[in-house]
Scaffold this active site. Structure first.
Site, PDB file in Angstrom:
ATOM      1  N   ASP A 116       0.829  -1.198   0.000  1.00  0.00           N
ATOM      2  CA  ASP A 116       0.000   0.000   0.000  1.00  0.00           C
ATOM      3  C   ASP A 116       0.871   1.258   0.000  1.00  0.00           C
ATOM      4  O   ASP A 116       1.906   1.299   0.674  1.00  0.00           O
ATOM      5  CB  ASP A 116      -0.868  -0.042   1.265  1.00  0.00           C
ATOM      6  CG  ASP A 116      -1.891   1.062   1.268  1.00  0.00           C
ATOM      7  OD1 ASP A 116      -3.040   0.788   0.884  1.00  0.00           O
ATOM      8  OD2 ASP A 116      -1.543   2.203   1.631  1.00  0.00           O
TER       9      ASP A 116
ATOM     10  N   PHE B 169       0.526   7.227 -10.001  1.00  0.00           N
ATOM     11  CA  PHE B 169      -0.691   6.753 -10.687  1.00  0.00           C
ATOM     12  C   PHE B 169      -1.690   6.125  -9.713  1.00  0.00           C
ATOM     13  O   PHE B 169      -2.866   6.029 -10.025  1.00  0.00           O
ATOM     14  CB  PHE B 169      -0.341   5.647 -11.704  1.00  0.00           C
ATOM     15  CG  PHE B 169       0.486   6.080 -12.866  1.00  0.00           C
ATOM     16  CD1 PHE B 169      -0.091   6.751 -13.935  1.00  0.00           C
ATOM     17  CD2 PHE B 169       1.844   5.801 -12.925  1.00  0.00           C
ATOM     18  CE1 PHE B 169       0.669   7.136 -15.032  1.00  0.00           C
ATOM     19  CE2 PHE B 169       2.614   6.178 -14.008  1.00  0.00           C
ATOM     20  CZ  PHE B 169       2.030   6.852 -15.069  1.00  0.00           C
ATOM     21  N   ALA B 170      -1.192   5.598  -8.569  1.00  0.00           N
ATOM     22  CA  ALA B 170      -2.047   4.741  -7.731  1.00  0.00           C
ATOM     23  C   ALA B 170      -3.307   5.466  -7.277  1.00  0.00           C
ATOM     24  O   ALA B 170      -3.238   6.552  -6.707  1.00  0.00           O
ATOM     25  CB  ALA B 170      -1.249   4.274  -6.515  1.00  0.00           C
TER      26      ALA B 170
ATOM     27  N   PHE C 254      -7.985   4.625  -6.881  1.00  0.00           N
ATOM     28  CA  PHE C 254      -9.194   3.962  -7.376  1.00  0.00           C
ATOM     29  C   PHE C 254      -9.783   4.908  -8.425  1.00  0.00           C
ATOM     30  O   PHE C 254      -9.758   6.127  -8.244  1.00  0.00           O
ATOM     31  CB  PHE C 254     -10.189   3.721  -6.250  1.00  0.00           C
ATOM     32  CG  PHE C 254      -9.696   2.775  -5.178  1.00  0.00           C
ATOM     33  CD1 PHE C 254      -8.865   1.700  -5.501  1.00  0.00           C
ATOM     34  CD2 PHE C 254     -10.062   2.956  -3.850  1.00  0.00           C
ATOM     35  CE1 PHE C 254      -8.410   0.825  -4.513  1.00  0.00           C
ATOM     36  CE2 PHE C 254      -9.616   2.085  -2.856  1.00  0.00           C
ATOM     37  CZ  PHE C 254      -8.795   1.023  -3.185  1.00  0.00           C
TER      38      PHE C 254
ATOM     39  N   THR D 157      -7.155  14.373 -13.505  1.00  0.00           N
ATOM     40  CA  THR D 157      -8.225  13.943 -14.404  1.00  0.00           C
ATOM     41  C   THR D 157      -9.096  15.109 -14.855  1.00  0.00           C
ATOM     42  O   THR D 157      -9.237  16.105 -14.122  1.00  0.00           O
ATOM     43  CB  THR D 157      -9.116  12.895 -13.687  1.00  0.00           C
ATOM     44  OG1 THR D 157     -10.321  12.713 -14.418  1.00  0.00           O
ATOM     45  CG2 THR D 157      -9.493  13.320 -12.280  1.00  0.00           C
TER      46      THR D 157
ATOM     47  N   TYR E  38     -14.833  10.937  -7.005  1.00  0.00           N
ATOM     48  CA  TYR E  38     -13.570  10.618  -7.687  1.00  0.00           C
ATOM     49  C   TYR E  38     -12.857  11.906  -8.107  1.00  0.00           C
ATOM     50  O   TYR E  38     -11.679  12.131  -7.774  1.00  0.00           O
ATOM     51  CB  TYR E  38     -13.846   9.717  -8.902  1.00  0.00           C
ATOM     52  CG  TYR E  38     -12.673   9.598  -9.831  1.00  0.00           C
ATOM     53  CD1 TYR E  38     -11.525   8.928  -9.436  1.00  0.00           C
ATOM     54  CD2 TYR E  38     -12.704  10.174 -11.106  1.00  0.00           C
ATOM     55  CE1 TYR E  38     -10.424   8.833 -10.287  1.00  0.00           C
ATOM     56  CE2 TYR E  38     -11.619  10.080 -11.955  1.00  0.00           C
ATOM     57  CZ  TYR E  38     -10.480   9.419 -11.546  1.00  0.00           C
ATOM     58  OH  TYR E  38      -9.400   9.332 -12.387  1.00  0.00           O
TER      59      TYR E  38
ATOM     60  N   LYS F  49      -9.289  13.759  -6.481  1.00  0.00           N
ATOM     61  CA  LYS F  49      -8.103  14.142  -7.264  1.00  0.00           C
ATOM     62  C   LYS F  49      -7.834  15.649  -7.150  1.00  0.00           C
ATOM     63  O   LYS F  49      -6.683  16.080  -7.109  1.00  0.00           O
ATOM     64  CB  LYS F  49      -8.330  13.779  -8.739  1.00  0.00           C
ATOM     65  CG  LYS F  49      -8.408  12.285  -9.000  1.00  0.00           C
ATOM     66  CD  LYS F  49      -7.016  11.724  -9.052  1.00  0.00           C
ATOM     67  CE  LYS F  49      -7.007  10.258  -9.375  1.00  0.00           C
ATOM     68  NZ  LYS F  49      -5.677   9.758  -9.645  1.00  0.00           N
TER      69      LYS F  49
ATOM     70  N   ILE G 167     -25.302   1.911 -25.117  1.00  0.00           N
ATOM     71  CA  ILE G 167     -25.110   3.352 -25.333  1.00  0.00           C
ATOM     72  C   ILE G 167     -26.015   4.042 -24.324  1.00  0.00           C
ATOM     73  O   ILE G 167     -27.245   3.884 -24.372  1.00  0.00           O
ATOM     74  CB  ILE G 167     -25.514   3.771 -26.768  1.00  0.00           C
ATOM     75  CG1 ILE G 167     -24.682   3.008 -27.805  1.00  0.00           C
ATOM     76  CG2 ILE G 167     -25.363   5.267 -26.940  1.00  0.00           C
ATOM     77  CD1 ILE G 167     -25.014   3.380 -29.253  1.00  0.00           C
TER      78      ILE G 167
HETATM   79  N1  LIG Z   1      -7.902   5.456 -17.402  1.00  0.00           N
HETATM   80  C1  LIG Z   1      -8.284   6.717 -17.636  1.00  0.00           C
HETATM   81  O1  LIG Z   1      -8.924   7.011 -18.655  1.00  0.00           O
HETATM   82  C2  LIG Z   1      -7.907   7.807 -16.657  1.00  0.00           C
HETATM   83  C3  LIG Z   1      -8.363   9.116 -16.915  1.00  0.00           C
HETATM   84  C4  LIG Z   1      -8.003  10.125 -16.022  1.00  0.00           C
HETATM   85  C5  LIG Z   1      -7.199   9.859 -14.917  1.00  0.00           C
HETATM   86  N2  LIG Z   1      -6.792   8.568 -14.687  1.00  0.00           N
HETATM   87  C6  LIG Z   1      -5.958   8.317 -13.501  1.00  0.00           C
HETATM   88  O2  LIG Z   1      -4.769   7.670 -13.942  1.00  0.00           O
HETATM   89  C7  LIG Z   1      -4.292   6.754 -12.963  1.00  0.00           C
HETATM   90  C8  LIG Z   1      -4.085   5.397 -13.599  1.00  0.00           C
HETATM   91  O3  LIG Z   1      -5.312   4.968 -14.182  1.00  0.00           O
HETATM   92  P1  LIG Z   1      -5.453   3.494 -14.751  1.00  0.00           P
HETATM   93  O4  LIG Z   1      -6.575   3.507 -15.726  1.00  0.00           O
HETATM   94  O5  LIG Z   1      -4.127   3.005 -15.159  1.00  0.00           O
HETATM   95  O6  LIG Z   1      -5.964   2.741 -13.443  1.00  0.00           O
HETATM   96  P2  LIG Z   1      -5.580   1.291 -12.903  1.00  0.00           P
HETATM   97  O7  LIG Z   1      -6.642   0.938 -11.901  1.00  0.00           O
HETATM   98  O8  LIG Z   1      -5.319   0.366 -14.021  1.00  0.00           O
HETATM   99  O9  LIG Z   1      -4.216   1.566 -12.124  1.00  0.00           O
HETATM  100  C9  LIG Z   1      -4.163   2.059 -10.812  1.00  0.00           C
HETATM  101  C10 LIG Z   1      -3.149   1.209 -10.054  1.00  0.00           C
HETATM  102  O10 LIG Z   1      -3.022   1.713  -8.716  1.00  0.00           O
HETATM  103  C11 LIG Z   1      -2.942   0.602  -7.834  1.00  0.00           C
HETATM  104  N3  LIG Z   1      -3.378   1.107  -6.504  1.00  0.00           N
HETATM  105  C12 LIG Z   1      -4.584   1.601  -6.163  1.00  0.00           C
HETATM  106  N4  LIG Z   1      -4.587   1.967  -4.860  1.00  0.00           N
HETATM  107  C13 LIG Z   1      -3.340   1.700  -4.384  1.00  0.00           C
HETATM  108  C14 LIG Z   1      -2.719   1.860  -3.114  1.00  0.00           C
HETATM  109  N5  LIG Z   1      -3.386   2.354  -2.055  1.00  0.00           N
HETATM  110  N6  LIG Z   1      -1.427   1.508  -2.968  1.00  0.00           N
HETATM  111  C15 LIG Z   1      -0.728   0.986  -4.016  1.00  0.00           C
HETATM  112  N7  LIG Z   1      -1.273   0.795  -5.248  1.00  0.00           N
HETATM  113  C16 LIG Z   1      -2.573   1.165  -5.416  1.00  0.00           C
HETATM  114  C17 LIG Z   1      -3.842  -0.447  -8.453  1.00  0.00           C
HETATM  115  O11 LIG Z   1      -3.541  -1.768  -8.033  1.00  0.00           O
HETATM  116  C18 LIG Z   1      -3.574  -0.256  -9.931  1.00  0.00           C
HETATM  117  O12 LIG Z   1      -2.515  -1.071 -10.387  1.00  0.00           O
HETATM  118  C19 LIG Z   1      -5.324   6.778 -11.828  1.00  0.00           C
HETATM  119  O13 LIG Z   1      -4.871   7.644 -10.829  1.00  0.00           O
HETATM  120  C20 LIG Z   1      -6.559   7.348 -12.506  1.00  0.00           C
HETATM  121  O14 LIG Z   1      -7.371   8.035 -11.571  1.00  0.00           O
HETATM  122  C21 LIG Z   1      -7.127   7.541 -15.535  1.00  0.00           C
END
Ligand SMILES: NC(=O)c1ccc[n+]([C@@H]2O[C@H](COP(=O)([O-])OP(=O)(O)OC[C@H]3O[C@@H](n4cnc5c(N)ncnc54)[C@H](O)[C@@H]3O)[C@@H](O)[C@H]2O)c1
Length: 334
Positions: free
Chosen positions: A51, A73-74, A76, A117, A141, A145, A214
């Site tokens: 974590d 990146f981490a 939810f 985001t 969410y 952020k 849709i």
């Molecule tokens: N996918 C999109 O279109 C998008 C758009 C805008 C922003 N984001 C942001 O980009 C980032 C990555 O998105 P993604 O689509 O790759 O998501 P994802 O869920 O594939 O990756 C997030 C990773 O963080 C890890 N994680 C979550 N909580 C954790 C914690 N407490 N400690 C350690 N690891 C933890 C998860 O296991 C996962 O591997 C996120 O922060 C998301 O909010 C994504």
């Protein structure tokens, strides 16, 4: 000195890890695998399962790897889940980040590149959203952020830790096998449950889903369906690397949109996927979902001006083609 990549086993994180690995950067990944996949990170990258707020683990990583930079990146990342479980999102996406920074700053943390985001903006007041657009997140969410962006501002003024918060629009596509170097690996989207339109459409093309829904066909858009901005995941990865270099060179903290600057409707996505895959994709027209704005498109001029970043994958068919190759070759995910 190593760069700490939190969430590096997730979708966007794992592609960025491959891009950094191809550039021979010294990196270390921390991921609790709540949504990520161990197989998404090459065995030659130091990997810690845990974590991001685990104090003893962070102390261990910081001591061993001399962490001065983080790509964070981490999180939810499901908007609907954040509405039903807001505290889960504030705890993980906001509270744990403050704790992680409090520990790492003691080891000399200098720079952070943060996955923010478009959800920080809330309902769009203008068809194309630039960074000055009001920030009124309309779901937990987006707010979780936006809180982090503010935590980063205060961390800059108090401790001099500088950041680039990258506000992504819709990440899409996949990293093709061998794209970055002879030994770079394919990486793609493998979320469970899946909530993003392109994987849902392609899973329907493969036959894993009967139809794709849709949600809403009466929006004030040319074909009545929602319009979104899709940015290729490898383009996102390059933007993170450019943001790190910018901060290393003494650049000041910034909030920057990452998008294509072009919008595509849900029907256009489905039609393009039919052309790319050559398959029939059944659709079901459902009611609008709460909280879905009709149009979300990024102004991306600031990313070009500050980071020298331009998306390379500008066409929707190019983005969908890479995602299709991933889903066809990895129908069960990792
Ligand atoms: N996918 C999109 O279109 C998008 C758009 C805008 C922003 N984001 C942001 O980009 C980032 C990555 O998105 P993604 O689509 O790759 O998501 P994802 O869920 O594939 O990756 C997030 C990773 O963080 C890890 N994680 C979550 N909580 C954790 C914690 N407490 N400690 C350690 N690891 C933890 C998860 O296991 C996962 O591997 C996120 O922060 C998301 O909010 C994504």
């Amino acid at each position: 000195m190593s760069i700490l990549i939190t969430g590096g086993a997730g979708y966007i994180g794992s592609v960025t890890v491959e891009a950094l690995r191809a550039g021979r950067e010294s990196i270390v990944v921390l991921d609790d695998l709540s949504a990520g996949h161990r197989e998404a990170v090459s065995p030659d990258v130091p990997f810690y399962e845990g974590d991001m707020s685990d104090v003893s683990l962070l102390n261990k990583i910081a001591k061993r790897h001399n962490i001065e930079q983080i790509i964070h990146f981490a999180a939810f990342a499901s908007v609907p889940e954040s509405v039903s479980k807001p505290l889960k999102y504030f705890e993980n996406n906001t509270g744990k980040v403050a704790k992680m920074l409090e520990i790492l700053r003691e080891y000399g943390l200098k720079n952070i590149v943060f996955s923010s985001t478009a959800a920080t903006y809330g309902d769009p007041q203008t068809p194309v959203i630039d960074e000055e657009h009001p920030k009124r997140p309309c779901n937990p969410y987006g707010l979780s952020k936006y809180f982090v962006e503010q935590i980063l501002d205060w961390s800059d003024s108090a401790y001099g830790i500088t950041h680039v918060a990258l506000r992504y629009f819709n990440a899409a596509g996949a990293l093709p096998e061998g794209e970055l170097s002879a030994d770079s690996h394919a990486r793609g989207e493998d979320h469970n449950p899946e909530g993003h339109i392109i994987p849902l459409v392609l899973q329907t093309a493969i036959g894993q889903r009967e139809y794709v829904s849709i949600f809403g066909t009466d929006y004030p858009t040319p074909d009545g369906t929602c319009v979104r901005d899709y940015v290729h995941v490898l383009d996102l990865a390059y933007a993170h690397i450019k943001a790190l270099r910018y901060l290393e060179d003494g650049g000041k903290s910034q909030k920057i949109n990452l998008g294509n600057g072009k919008g595509f409707s849900v029907r256009e996505v489905i039609e393009t996927a039919r052309e790319v895959t050559g398959r029939d994709i059944a659709v079901r027209e459902d009611a609008r979902r709460a909280g879905d704005p009709s149009v979300l498109v990024a102004a991306h001029q600031k990313a070009a001006a500050v980071l020298g970043w331009e998306p390379r994958y500008a066409s929707l068919s190019g983005i969908i083609q890479t995602a299709w190759d991933w889903h066809k070759n990895h129908p069960g995910g990792y």
